[in-house]
Scaffold this active site. Structure first.
Site, short mmCIF file in Angstrom:
data_model
loop_
_atom_site.label_atom_id
_atom_site.label_comp_id
_atom_site.label_asym_id
_atom_site.label_seq_id
_atom_site.Cartn_x
_atom_site.Cartn_y
_atom_site.Cartn_z
N CYS A 97 -5.03 2.42 -4.19
CA CYS A 97 -4.01 3.43 -3.78
C CYS A 97 -2.84 3.48 -4.53
CB CYS A 97 -3.58 2.85 -2.40
SG CYS A 97 -2.91 1.16 -2.35
N HIS A 123 0.87 -1.26 0.11
CA HIS A 123 -0.21 -0.07 -0.02
C HIS A 123 0.76 1.43 -0.05
CE1 HIS A 123 -3.13 3.04 1.31
NE2 HIS A 123 -2.04 3.52 2.28
#
Length: 666
Positions: A101, A33
């Site tokens: 993301c 992430h």
């Protein structure tokens, strides 16, 4: 100018690195992430665009902080960009595979610096989805982890049990995969949460929630230019939310992105979406896009074609043409190689079980004859109370390797065995060590042992035993080599069994420092020319296993499908210099082998697999084959005196030799 940083988090908390090879057959070091840090704030995308102080998000402290460049833009311009992007990166558009993301940070980095996020993050989607497990899991992830529209009360839809079973079956470790999928599904269904379940260790399966699909999302020219520079081939889809024909053609584009990012162009083919709403219209203006849907096709960063409208047949045709130009098929795909294709790529294994009590007793006398020490006493106890009981439980004593219910080895047990092996290797001679090598030979047939050894800390037991074998081969004393014959024979049989499971097979053929390719090659190449026929047979078996593993990897890259061996995903990096060394060694061994038809058969099969579909074939291997007179060497095995008095006799072996000589060595 302000520095732009990328904060990188591993949502699996290290479990991806630990379990990914068991689940996918491929090493994945993290489930990434990312967020962008600039102007004293951390910006990321999830339930819309969020902004916090650096390091203060719910993800905690980043695992990596990467400087991705400097920006000439001011904070006000960036804030205006974010406001415009809020209409693009909305919560309802978030998809854990296609729009997440990492899509957002790649766009931000492109806008701020003209660059892109690192390839090891950006390419993770293709790495995961290119595995059989990843491909099988894709529909399940779509079903389980599609985020609802904000305000929706219902949790993610439950995947069907059949889909989960099919996905788990594609994993090299179906039992582990099934348990993890069930736990993740239960967590998602009961709470609506996408967090990793607490009832099992965090896993890369759950964490793959942030893995992007093969589709790249672009909202600015810099991001698109970065993709075009890093991919050999690219298909760019200019679309908009209000375009009806775009919605009609979009499923075809997505299907192509999933199907065409496997095989030869897997890591170098990009499918890109540009939404003409918002800043995407600037990208469209750069390429003169006046209507949607429009598809542009790029080869090596240059536009080569364009398709307008929702013409599915034309889109498929142009994608195929682009990939053919970018990744032309290997010339061997046009050859009829029936004898080679009839060869099994299953490894040659040595599964016979000796009388284990007799082996242990004999080995015990060698240990007792050595100078006593605390280390030797502990090592002997470990062998007798842990290693030997495991083997006796795992294997029948009837002389066969019929498998009993699996006995799981704990990492603690395996670490103890390695410590004992270290103590014994440092004290005993090769002539005394071969019973220990034979115990490891059997142990490698157990998947839990092989998987642990694939990532075991250095020095591993395999490295210790291989180094000892290299010492035997390096000695100039013929008597010492003769004394080491039994050690070399059992070591080669151990190596062959190392190819029984995908994880260890890949480790044996991986580059240093983690891999053991150099040691394996050193031992095998030398033993192919050993004076003892049994040693040469075992060495030819390992050479075959090496080549067969390489062949399975190539077939996967060409077809996008795993070979039907039951071993799961295999990936071996191509290495031109190493392939030249292996081909040369096999040909030299063939030249010298005039006694055993079995050895000739295994060597010719190994040669066929080393040559077939090799990326180095036309550049390095074909000229080498001519210089070494490979065709003549193979043909000589069919003549009198070439192998035995009358040459090779078995019809299937003769046919294989003729095919390899005439079609792969001409």
């Amino acid at each position: 100018m302000p520095t732009v940083q990328l904060y990188v988090y591993d949502l699996s908390n290290g479990l991806a690195k630990q379990l990914s090879r068991q689940l996918t057959g491929k090493q994945i070091d993290g489930v990434w992430h990312t967020s962008v840090v600039i102007f004293g704030k951390e910006v990321f995308y999830g339930q819309g665009i969020s902004i916090t102080a650096p390091g203060q998000s719910h993800h905690g402290n980043p695992l990596h902080v990467v400087d991705v460049g400097e920006t000439a833009l001011d904070e006000e311009t960036f804030n205006e960009y974010l406001e415009e992007m809020r209409d693009v990166y909305t919560a309802d558009k978030y998809h854990l595979l296609d729009f997440n993301c990492n899509s957002f940070t790649n766009d931000c980095v492109g806008f701020l610096t003209g660059g892109s996020i690192p390839a090891w993050i950006k390419d993770l989607p293709s790495d995961f989805l290119s595995t059989p497990f990843g491909a099988a899991l894709r529909p399940t992830i779509d079903s389980m982890f599609r985020r609802p529209t904000p305000g929706a009360a219902s949790p993610p839809a439950a995947p069907s049990p059949g889909a989960m079973q099919q996905a788990a079956a594609a994993s090299p470790n179906p039992a582990l995969a099934s348990a993890l999928l069930q736990a993740v599904a239960s967590q998602a269904m009961s709470t609506g949460s996408l967090s990793v379940p607490t009832s099992l260790p965090r896993t890369p399966t759950a964490g793959s929630a942030t893995v992007a699909a093969p589709i790249h999302m672009c909202t600015n020219s810099s991001a698109l230019h970065g993709i075009l520079q890093s991919h050999r081939a690219a298909v760019v889809f200019f679309t908009s939310a209000t375009c009806g024909p775009c919605r009609m053609i979009e499923p075809v584009f997505e299907e192509l992105s999933h199907n065409k990012t496997h095989g030869n162009g897997g890591g170098k083919t990009a499918f890109v979406k540009v939404d003409m709403a918002g800043m995407g219209n600037q990208v469209g203006a750069e390429y003169g896009i006046r209507a949607t849907p429009t598809f542009l096709f790029f080869l090596d960063g240059k536009k080569i074609n364009e398709v307008k409208g929702a013409n599915a047949a034309e889109l498929r045709s142009q994608v195929d043409m682009l990939l053919f130009q970018a990744f032309p098929p290997h010339p061997h795909t046009k050859l009829s190689l029936r004898a080679v294709e009839a060869l099994s790529t299953d490894p040659i294994l040595f599964t016979q079980v000796p009388a284990l009590d007799t082996v242990a007793t004999k080995f015990g006398t060698f240990i007792d004859a050595a100078t006593p020490s605390e280390q030797l006493t502990t090592a002997k106890a470990t062998i007798s109370t842990s290693f030997l009981p495991f083997l006796k439980t795992r294997f029948a004593d009837s002389g066969s390797a019929s498998k009993k219910p699996a006995v799981q080895c704990t990492p603690q047990m395996l670490a103890q065995w390695t410590t004992a092996t270290t103590s014994l290797v440092n004290v005993l001679s090769p002539a005394q060590l071969f019973p220990l090598v034979d115990m490891w030979r059997l142990a490698l047939l157990e998947e839990s042992v092989a998987t642990w050894l694939a990532t075991a800390p250095t020095p591993s037991a395999l490295s210790l035993l291989l180094n000892k074998g290299a010492q035997v081969l390096d000695t100039a004393d013929p008597a010492q080599k003769t004394a080491g014959r039994n050690y070399l024979l059992t070591l080669l049989r151990l190596l062959a069994n190392g190819f029984a499971h995908a994880a260890l097979a890949q480790s044996l053929l991986a580059h240093a420092p983690a891999g053991k390719r150099a040691l394996v090659t050193c031992v095998v190449v030398a033993c192919l020319l050993f004076g003892d026929a049994a040693v040469r047979t075992a060495a030819a078996s390992v050479a075959f296993d090496v080549a067969a593993t390489l062949q399975r990897s190539r077939v996967e890259r060409v077809t996008g499908r795993a070979a039907s061996t039951g071993m799961g995903h295999i990936e071996v990096a191509e290495d031109e210099e190493w392939e030249v060394e292996m081909v040369s060694a096999v040909l030299e061994a063939l030249t010298n082998e005039t006694q055993s038809e079995e050895v000739v058969h295994r060597l010719v099969a190994a040669l066929a697999f080393l040559l077939r579909l090799s990326p180095s074939y036309e550049g390095q291997l074909a000229p080498l084959l001519e210089v070494l007179q490979a065709r003549e060497t193979l043909k000589s095995k069919l003549a009198k005196g070439g192998c035995g008095e009358s040459g090779v006799q078995k019809a299937e072996v003769r046919k294989l030799i003729e095919e390899v000589a005439d079609k792969l060595c001409s």
